[in-house]
Design an enzyme around this catalytic site. Sequence first.
Site, short mmCIF file in Angstrom:
data_model
loop_
_atom_site.label_atom_id
_atom_site.label_comp_id
_atom_site.label_asym_id
_atom_site.label_seq_id
_atom_site.Cartn_x
_atom_site.Cartn_y
_atom_site.Cartn_z
N LYS A 280 -55.01 -44.16 32.18
CA LYS A 280 -54.55 -44.73 30.92
C LYS A 280 -53.03 -44.67 30.84
O LYS A 280 -52.41 -43.83 31.49
CB LYS A 280 -55.11 -43.90 29.75
N ARG A 354 -70.05 -43.97 29.07
CA ARG A 354 -71.38 -44.54 29.26
C ARG A 354 -72.04 -43.99 30.52
O ARG A 354 -73.26 -43.86 30.58
CB ARG A 354 -71.28 -46.08 29.30
N1 BES Z 1 -62.68 -42.66 25.35
C1 BES Z 1 -62.37 -44.02 25.57
C2 BES Z 1 -62.53 -44.89 24.33
C3 BES Z 1 -61.62 -44.62 23.17
C4 BES Z 1 -60.54 -45.45 22.92
C5 BES Z 1 -61.87 -43.60 22.28
C6 BES Z 1 -59.73 -45.23 21.83
C7 BES Z 1 -61.06 -43.38 21.20
C8 BES Z 1 -59.98 -44.19 20.96
C9 BES Z 1 -63.30 -44.58 26.64
O1 BES Z 1 -63.68 -43.70 27.63
C10 BES Z 1 -62.57 -45.68 27.32
O2 BES Z 1 -61.57 -45.42 27.92
N2 BES Z 1 -63.08 -46.90 27.21
C11 BES Z 1 -62.47 -48.03 27.82
C12 BES Z 1 -63.56 -48.86 28.44
C13 BES Z 1 -63.05 -49.99 29.30
C14 BES Z 1 -62.37 -49.45 30.52
C15 BES Z 1 -64.20 -50.86 29.68
C16 BES Z 1 -61.75 -48.82 26.74
O3 BES Z 1 -62.26 -48.91 25.63
O4 BES Z 1 -60.65 -49.29 27.02
MN MN Z 2 -62.33 -43.59 29.22
#
Ligand code: BES
Ligand code: MN
Length: 500
Positions: A280, A354
């Site tokens: 990230k 997931r």
């Molecule tokens: N934990 C994150 C989602 C999240 C985003 C929680 C903002 C709280 C605030 C999750 O694991 C994630 O990174 N999801 C990705 C999925 C994508 C790579 C398909 C996302 O939402 O960007």
């Molecule tokens: Mn994530």
Amino acid sequence: MEVKVLNTDLAQIKDEAVAITFFEGEKVLKGKGKQLDSLLSGGISNLIKSGDFTGKAGQVAVFYPQNGYGTKRVFLIGLGKKEKFDLDKIRAAGGRAVQKAKELKLKRFAFIYPDNLPAKFQNQDVAQALTEGVILANYEMAKYKTVDKDKIISIEDVTLIEKDSKKSSAINKGREIGEITSWSACLTRDWVNFPPNELTPTKLGEESKKLALKYNVKCQVLSPEEIKKLGMGALLGVAKGSQEPCRFIILEYNGGRKTESPVVLVGKGITFDSGGISIKPAENMDQMKGDMAGAATVISAGLGAARLKLPVNLVVLVPTTENLPSGTAYKPGDILTSMSGKTIEVLNTDAEGRVVLADALAYASRYKPQAVIDLATLTGACVVALGNVAAGMLGTDDKLKNRLKDASKKTAEKLWELPLFEEYEEQIKSNIADVKNTGGRPAGAITAAYFLKMFADGYPWVHLDIAGMDLEEKGKAYVPKGGSGYGVRLLIQMLRDWRR
Ligand code: BES
Ligand code: MN
Ligand code: ZN
């Protein structure tokens, strides 16, 4: 904080402050409002006449009686228009009173139990909401302040004043329930607020064990070896990047009939989500310490249900690990074999939630559950869709969704349904495995839930995407900045109503 109920007349109150609620536009005072007004020689009606206090929801006015009344400060708290009244206004009124008392550095105050609410609101529920409001607003995470520790003020006592002893038992019952629901929500807040170097999967397991022991809940915390024996290749895949060992936490509380199948609550327990190899951006990455909010919520709600001795059988399942990049981390392109036997092609290591939930949902089917609900800070896409206002709700069972919707109305923790149309399946089909872990940008919250659906096989299932809900950014009447505790009261309410 201790919340007490005192059987006494308004004239007898001796405290640092006394709080009383009024509706917006209430011109002719009645009941307790009228009595207090005359005890204050018309001070309240004067204040209302001046226009400085209208009773708008959230409004607080402070009044300093000069006529020898036993309490130096009076807080007038606005409830908004009577037609728009619901229990959340009471929760918020309790919260505003605490905020004002903290601002004035008080240690305690009295709250006049309202006598002018619409009749359909029962004393037990009103007292519960008021108790929740004051305790939730008083919450503060002080553990890591060493310098200004003494500047942190918290209220030690709130006394609910009700002269009519016929109401006492309902008010006390509501107070007891409210104490437990808010204790549970504050436990979740603590866990979300704890820094990720402290709240590791190991620590989450240990803390769960301690609390489970205390409240007579069965608890098992599985080690990586045991997790491997179960065939949880998905959880182990995500855990590979971290030095911290992963855990699988299982709580079991049996308050229901022996033969009754359990309700299973599943929570995403990523104690820190860096994104892994699909790392990230640095900005706001610290917020990913809250990526175990789902886990915290289901554990806290499970403990709360046990403390309330609810007549249900309950299982709480938490797959917990860090998601970090390293030489041993799982990679885009990897294929993991989940406990169900289904294979998962990893296209983005940041879609880890997931993946770990896949194993937990498969494990859930061992219990032949009557319902499974998972909570997860799963997708940024859900935050794009619903903001920080409501959780996304998706699932395969309308009755279960309705249970959650009903509970949500009572606790004012909003959720909103999103569809799981079959067409979405196309987006997560893999060329070489059974399923892939991302479905691209369109409908990201839905394709994530669709992925879960592939593993939530053989039982009624609902998923709550709480990604936008785990952290409060600005602070509200009874939700200070930081971990919000969202969902804990919701789950407990649903369980209290289970056998309705
Ligand atoms: N934990 C994150 C989602 C999240 C985003 C929680 C903002 C709280 C605030 C999750 O694991 C994630 O990174 N999801 C990705 C999925 C994508 C790579 C398909 C996302 O939402 O960007
Ligand atoms: Mn994530
Ligand atoms: Zn995550």
